[in-house]
Design a protein around this motif. Structure first.
Motif, PDB file in Angstrom:
ATOM      1  N   UNK A  91       4.023   2.242   3.022  1.00 49.89           N
ATOM      2  CA  UNK A  91       2.646   2.144   2.528  1.00 49.89           C
ATOM      3  C   UNK A  91       2.484   2.887   1.209  1.00 49.89           C
ATOM      4  N   UNK A  92       1.466   2.504   0.458  1.00 50.34           N
ATOM      5  CA  UNK A  92       1.120   3.180  -0.795  1.00 50.34           C
ATOM      6  C   UNK A  92      -0.256   3.808  -0.661  1.00 50.34           C
ATOM      7  N   UNK A  93      -0.448   4.922  -1.355  1.00 47.58           N
ATOM      8  CA  UNK A  93      -1.698   5.660  -1.287  1.00 47.58           C
ATOM      9  C   UNK A  93      -2.307   5.785  -2.673  1.00 47.58           C
ATOM     10  N   UNK A  94      -3.628   5.598  -2.754  1.00 49.21           N
ATOM     11  CA  UNK A  94      -4.363   5.835  -3.985  1.00 49.21           C
ATOM     12  C   UNK A  94      -5.526   6.771  -3.716  1.00 49.21           C
ATOM     13  N   UNK A 140       1.764  -4.007   2.013  1.00 47.43           N
ATOM     14  CA  UNK A 140       1.770  -5.306   1.338  1.00 47.43           C
ATOM     15  C   UNK A 140       3.026  -6.102   1.667  1.00 47.43           C
ATOM     16  N   UNK A 141       2.794  -7.331   2.096  1.00 44.60           N
ATOM     17  CA  UNK A 141       3.833  -8.343   2.176  1.00 44.60           C
ATOM     18  C   UNK A 141       3.328  -9.544   1.402  1.00 44.60           C
ATOM     19  N   UNK A 154      -1.644  -8.408   2.921  1.00 48.19           N
ATOM     20  CA  UNK A 154      -1.976  -7.153   2.260  1.00 48.19           C
ATOM     21  C   UNK A 154      -3.113  -6.532   3.054  1.00 48.19           C
ATOM     22  N   UNK A 155      -2.843  -5.389   3.651  1.00 49.98           N
ATOM     23  CA  UNK A 155      -3.858  -4.675   4.426  1.00 49.98           C
ATOM     24  C   UNK A 155      -4.332  -3.459   3.644  1.00 49.98           C
ATOM     25  N   UNK A 156      -5.644  -3.305   3.551  1.00 52.83           N
ATOM     26  CA  UNK A 156      -6.248  -2.179   2.834  1.00 52.83           C
ATOM     27  C   UNK A 156      -7.093  -1.368   3.807  1.00 52.83           C
ATOM     28  N   UNK A 157      -6.803  -0.082   3.893  1.00 57.52           N
ATOM     29  CA  UNK A 157      -7.641   0.858   4.639  1.00 57.52           C
ATOM     30  C   UNK A 157      -8.145   1.881   3.624  1.00 57.52           C
ATOM     31  N   UNK A 158      -9.440   1.902   3.393  1.00 60.49           N
ATOM     32  CA  UNK A 158     -10.013   2.761   2.354  1.00 60.49           C
ATOM     33  C   UNK A 158     -11.156   3.571   2.929  1.00 60.49           C
ATOM     34  N   UNK A 159     -11.455   4.696   2.270  1.00 64.25           N
ATOM     35  CA  UNK A 159     -12.499   5.587   2.791  1.00 64.25           C
ATOM     36  C   UNK A 159     -13.221   6.285   1.662  1.00 64.25           C
ATOM     37  N   UNK A 195       0.997   0.035  -6.557  1.00 62.62           N
ATOM     38  CA  UNK A 195       2.187   0.695  -6.039  1.00 62.62           C
ATOM     39  C   UNK A 195       2.803  -0.112  -4.896  1.00 62.62           C
ATOM     40  N   UNK A 196       1.963  -0.644  -4.013  1.00 61.81           N
ATOM     41  CA  UNK A 196       2.482  -1.351  -2.835  1.00 61.81           C
ATOM     42  C   UNK A 196       3.237  -2.614  -3.216  1.00 61.81           C
TER      43      UNK A 196
END
Length: 225
Positions: A102-105, A116-117, A138-143, A220-221
């Protein structure tokens, strides 16, 4: 007219890095990411488990085998979450991509985690497209560490999606995503005396931060070897 923004909380809550889980399933070694967000969180998600808007306590992003054929993904995800110690309602996403990569921002309090695939990808508006799709995803988990109104939560999903597409185009991917992309945005549940932010578009305070965090994480992902 000048927009009046709610005052920031004195103790902003961000999303920590997830716990990394592994399991053996159908002869494959598979990974999952688990966030225990705890109480006091509202989430909006397109996920197969816990989708919609509501109070949620955890998020699971689980890798599944290529050629996944189960017809009860919600029950499958619920079982994986329970095995991870999840309690109460939560959000479950799945993907065939290796979620351990996973990538982190991060941007001024906003966080985004992306898996990401992009082997199965394309533009959203394609004539005749439809039917079941493989879980490339592409799965995004954001907060964000502030309360958002329902409409702002919807706005945040649109903002995250715009940032995703921008990152894909900038990295040379001729697509707007994959057919099975999913998103989850986490905000703080308002308490007495709080005023929820009414906007999360890309030019609002928290929408801009969310967009930059998602943009960085997607870039990044999709460029990690």
């Amino acid at each position: 007219m000048t927009a009046v923004l709610p005052p920031p909380r004195t103790a902003a809550v961000t999303l920590p890095h997830p716990r990394h889980l592994t399991r053996e399933e159908d002869g494959d070694r598979l990974h999952a990411l688990f966030w225990a967000a705890g109480p006091g969180r509202r989430m909006i998600s397109s996920a197969v488990l816990g989708g919609g808007i509501g109070e949620r306590a955890w998020v699971l992003n689980a890798q599944v085998s290529h050629g996944y054929r189960r017809t009860d993904p919600d029950r499958h995800l619920a079982g994986l979450a329970a095995a991870a110690g999840a309690r109460g309602p939560g959000v479950g996403l799945m993907t065939a991509a290796d979620v351990s990569a996973y990538a982190h921002g991060h941007d001024e309090g906003a966080d985004a985690f992306v898996t990401a695939g992009v082997e199965v990808r394309g533009w959203a508006a394609v004539p005749g497209a439809g039917g079941p799709q493989p879980p490339g995803t592409i799965n995004i988990v954001a907060a964000v560490p502030v309360p958002l109104t329902d409409s702002a939560l919807v706005n945040a999903v649109a903002t995250a999606t715009e940032a995703k597409v921008q990152a894909l185009v900038e990295t040379g991917h001729d697509c707007s995503g994959t057919p099975t992309d999913a998103v989850c945005v986490i905000a703080v549940t308002p308490v007495a005396g709080d005023e929820a932010h009414a906007f999360a578009g890309p030019r609002s305070l928290w929408g801009a931060r969310l967009a930059r965090a998602v943009h960085h994480a997607v870039r990044r992902a999709v460029t990690v070897p």
